[in-house]
Scaffold this motif. Structure first.
Motif, PDB file in Angstrom:
ATOM      1  N   ARG A  24      46.701  20.041  51.471  1.00  0.00           N
ATOM      2  CA  ARG A  24      48.608  20.529  52.500  1.00  0.00           C
ATOM      3  C   ARG A  24      47.919  20.940  53.931  1.00  0.00           C
ATOM      4  N   ALA A  25      46.566  22.505  53.597  1.00  0.00           N
ATOM      5  CA  ALA A  25      46.683  23.312  54.849  1.00  0.00           C
ATOM      6  C   ALA A  25      46.042  22.959  55.472  1.00  0.00           C
ATOM      7  N   ARG A  26      44.966  22.162  54.800  1.00  0.00           N
ATOM      8  CA  ARG A  26      43.637  21.226  55.774  1.00  0.00           C
ATOM      9  C   ARG A  26      44.069  20.408  56.887  1.00  0.00           C
ATOM     10  N   GLU A  27      45.294  19.646  55.930  1.00  0.00           N
ATOM     11  CA  GLU A  27      46.701  19.170  57.159  1.00  0.00           C
ATOM     12  C   GLU A  27      46.698  20.022  58.755  1.00  0.00           C
ATOM     13  N   ARG A  28      47.101  20.817  58.106  1.00  0.00           N
ATOM     14  CA  ARG A  28      46.750  21.392  59.314  1.00  0.00           C
ATOM     15  C   ARG A  28      46.516  22.397  60.876  1.00  0.00           C
ATOM     16  N   GLU A  29      44.931  22.790  59.247  1.00  0.00           N
ATOM     17  CA  GLU A  29      43.803  22.832  60.226  1.00  0.00           C
ATOM     18  C   GLU A  29      42.560  22.516  59.438  1.00  0.00           C
ATOM     19  N   PRO A  30      41.936  21.097  60.118  1.00  0.00           N
ATOM     20  CA  PRO A  30      40.812  20.696  59.289  1.00  0.00           C
ATOM     21  C   PRO A  30      39.585  21.017  59.490  1.00  0.00           C
ATOM     22  N   ARG A  31      39.285  22.376  60.157  1.00  0.00           N
ATOM     23  CA  ARG A  31      38.686  22.926  59.970  1.00  0.00           C
ATOM     24  C   ARG A  31      38.259  24.242  58.896  1.00  0.00           C
ATOM     25  N   LEU A  32      39.707  24.122  58.240  1.00  0.00           N
ATOM     26  CA  LEU A  32      39.766  25.110  57.240  1.00  0.00           C
ATOM     27  C   LEU A  32      38.774  25.510  56.033  1.00  0.00           C
ATOM     28  N   LEU A  33      38.214  26.517  56.146  1.00  0.00           N
ATOM     29  CA  LEU A  33      36.937  26.588  54.519  1.00  0.00           C
ATOM     30  C   LEU A  33      37.737  27.382  53.506  1.00  0.00           C
ATOM     31  N   TYR A  34      37.564  27.392  52.592  1.00  0.00           N
ATOM     32  CA  TYR A  34      37.709  28.001  51.009  1.00  0.00           C
ATOM     33  C   TYR A  34      37.055  28.959  50.479  1.00  0.00           C
ATOM     34  N   ALA A  35      37.662  30.450  49.761  1.00  0.00           N
ATOM     35  CA  ALA A  35      36.747  30.715  49.022  1.00  0.00           C
ATOM     36  C   ALA A  35      37.945  31.374  47.828  1.00  0.00           C
ATOM     37  N   THR A  36      37.290  32.014  46.947  1.00  0.00           N
ATOM     38  CA  THR A  36      38.209  32.830  45.914  1.00  0.00           C
ATOM     39  C   THR A  36      37.459  33.778  45.495  1.00  0.00           C
ATOM     40  N   PHE A  37      38.408  34.426  45.077  1.00  0.00           N
ATOM     41  CA  PHE A  37      38.507  35.767  44.465  1.00  0.00           C
ATOM     42  C   PHE A  37      39.073  36.345  43.039  1.00  0.00           C
ATOM     43  N   GLY A  38      38.514  36.360  42.123  1.00  0.00           N
ATOM     44  CA  GLY A  38      38.288  37.352  41.067  1.00  0.00           C
ATOM     45  C   GLY A  38      38.490  39.035  39.988  1.00  0.00           C
ATOM     46  N   HIS A  39      39.562  39.400  40.062  1.00  0.00           N
ATOM     47  CA  HIS A  39      38.976  41.071  39.649  1.00  0.00           C
ATOM     48  C   HIS A  39      39.308  40.712  38.264  1.00  0.00           C
ATOM     49  N   SER A  40      38.694  41.459  37.794  1.00  0.00           N
ATOM     50  CA  SER A  40      38.593  42.025  36.397  1.00  0.00           C
ATOM     51  C   SER A  40      38.599  39.877  35.358  1.00  0.00           C
ATOM     52  N   PHE A  41      39.944  40.757  34.260  1.00  0.00           N
ATOM     53  CA  PHE A  41      40.352  38.992  33.466  1.00  0.00           C
ATOM     54  C   PHE A  41      39.950  37.755  35.290  1.00  0.00           C
ATOM     55  N   GLY A  42      40.450  38.869  36.148  1.00  0.00           N
ATOM     56  CA  GLY A  42      40.704  36.706  37.370  1.00  0.00           C
ATOM     57  C   GLY A  42      39.329  36.660  37.530  1.00  0.00           C
ATOM     58  N   ALA A  43      37.888  37.530  37.181  1.00  0.00           N
ATOM     59  CA  ALA A  43      36.835  36.792  37.986  1.00  0.00           C
ATOM     60  C   ALA A  43      36.384  35.357  37.087  1.00  0.00           C
ATOM     61  N   MET A  44      36.783  35.325  35.557  1.00  0.00           N
ATOM     62  CA  MET A  44      35.463  33.994  35.429  1.00  0.00           C
ATOM     63  C   MET A  44      36.617  32.669  35.618  1.00  0.00           C
ATOM     64  N   LEU A  45      38.238  33.029  35.669  1.00  0.00           N
ATOM     65  CA  LEU A  45      38.764  32.332  36.035  1.00  0.00           C
ATOM     66  C   LEU A  45      38.557  31.412  37.317  1.00  0.00           C
ATOM     67  N   SER A  46      38.912  31.968  38.352  1.00  0.00           N
ATOM     68  CA  SER A  46      38.172  32.428  39.320  1.00  0.00           C
ATOM     69  C   SER A  46      37.038  31.246  39.978  1.00  0.00           C
ATOM     70  N   LEU A  47      36.076  31.912  39.011  1.00  0.00           N
ATOM     71  CA  LEU A  47      34.818  30.713  39.469  1.00  0.00           C
ATOM     72  C   LEU A  47      34.980  29.605  38.661  1.00  0.00           C
ATOM     73  N   ALA A  48      35.518  29.734  37.356  1.00  0.00           N
ATOM     74  CA  ALA A  48      35.598  28.123  36.692  1.00  0.00           C
ATOM     75  C   ALA A  48      36.776  27.187  37.407  1.00  0.00           C
ATOM     76  N   VAL A  49      37.876  27.921  38.179  1.00  0.00           N
ATOM     77  CA  VAL A  49      38.914  26.912  39.077  1.00  0.00           C
ATOM     78  C   VAL A  49      37.672  26.370  39.771  1.00  0.00           C
ATOM     79  N   GLY A  50      37.843  27.050  41.326  1.00  0.00           N
ATOM     80  CA  GLY A  50      36.720  26.711  41.636  1.00  0.00           C
ATOM     81  C   GLY A  50      35.502  25.953  42.035  1.00  0.00           C
ATOM     82  N   ALA A  51      35.141  25.952  40.444  1.00  0.00           N
ATOM     83  CA  ALA A  51      34.261  24.779  40.819  1.00  0.00           C
ATOM     84  C   ALA A  51      35.117  23.694  40.071  1.00  0.00           C
ATOM     85  N   GLU A  52      36.421  23.436  39.671  1.00  0.00           N
ATOM     86  CA  GLU A  52      36.222  22.268  39.294  1.00  0.00           C
ATOM     87  C   GLU A  52      37.406  22.025  40.703  1.00  0.00           C
TER      88      GLU A  52
END
Length: 243
Positions: free
Chosen positions: A73-101
């Motif tokens: 949805r965000a890229r429909e508004r801005e086609p150049r949009l890139l993305y990254a992930t950030f995860g702290h503590s418990f959220g680190a593993m989730l962020s990396l795994a979710v980013g891969a999917e």
């Protein structure tokens, strides 16, 4: 005049027992080219009405679908949009795994994954929190210092936080099953020098989960230093984003 750099949408995953609300202050600190988006688990925070799961793989899939839909949805508004992930503590593993999917779902990898204050899955110690009473677990939450005191002083809220922590520990016990996780995008690894749970050397071991180059950054403070000094973390993130 050179063109402005493409904006980056930074999907932020909270620590155990928390919701995406911990990242609300970040939105006022980020510049115009960095969009802060907190990511909640189903059944929590902004996704309270959705079905909760205690299966790690199912949770990663559900969170990846949520992020991928938001990104489309965000890229429909801005086609150049890139993305990254950030995860702290418990959220680190989730962020990396979710980013891969998400990368598989949208056909484009994150420009970077930023991980903070987390042990890699292969270093996760045995978890004995099931043996703790609610009072003992609450005492641990207090000692860790990552939760505002005004929340802990409220009996109903403190019991709610204990429940969230227990749910997240069930997920974290499953992290070692995904010790073979590998991504192809670069990592920024943020380690606090006084962290009682994760040393800088242990944080550096996350580099083995990416085929790209990783950058390790040490900061002052304890386990929650990244959340206590968000301006410094956003500056570190900005150094590693495309210009």
């Amino acid at each position: 005049m050179s063109a402005a750099p493409p904006p980056v949408r930074l999907y932020c995953f909270p620590h155990a027992g928390a919701t995406s609300a911990v990242y609300r202050p970040w939105k006022n600190l980020a510049g115009p080219s960095l969009e802060i988006v907190g990511v909640d688990q189903p059944g929590r925070g902004t996704r309270m009405r959705e079905q909760r799961t205690d299966d790690y793989r199912a949770l990663v899939t559900a969170m990846a679908e949520h992020v991928a839909d938001d990104l489309r949805r965000a890229r429909e508004r801005e086609p150049r949009l890139l993305y990254a992930t950030f995860g702290h503590s418990f959220g680190a593993m989730l962020s990396l795994a979710v980013g891969a999917e998400v990368a598989r779902a949208v056909g484009r990898t994150p420009v970077r994954a930023i991980l903070s204050a987390a042990l890699p899955p292969g270093l996760q110690p045995p978890d004995g929190t099931d043996a703790l009473t609610d009072e003992e677990l609450l005492a641990k939450i207090v000692a860790d210092g990552g939760t505002p005191p005004e929340l802990l002083s409220n009996s109903a809220m403190s019991q709610y936080l204990v429940r969230l922590m227990r749910e997240d520990y069930v997920i974290r016990r499953q992290y070692p099953r995904h010790a073979d996780l590998r991504v192809g995008h670069p990592l920024t690894l943020i380690a606090a020098r006084e962290d009682a749970y994760v040393t800088p050397d242990q944080m550096a071991r996350w580099a083995g989960h990416s085929s790209a180059r990783s950058r390790c950054v040490e900061i002052a403070g304890g386990h929650f230093a990244a959340l206590q000094e968000p301006k410094d973390i956003i500056a570190i993130v900005g150094e590693d984003l495309p210009e």
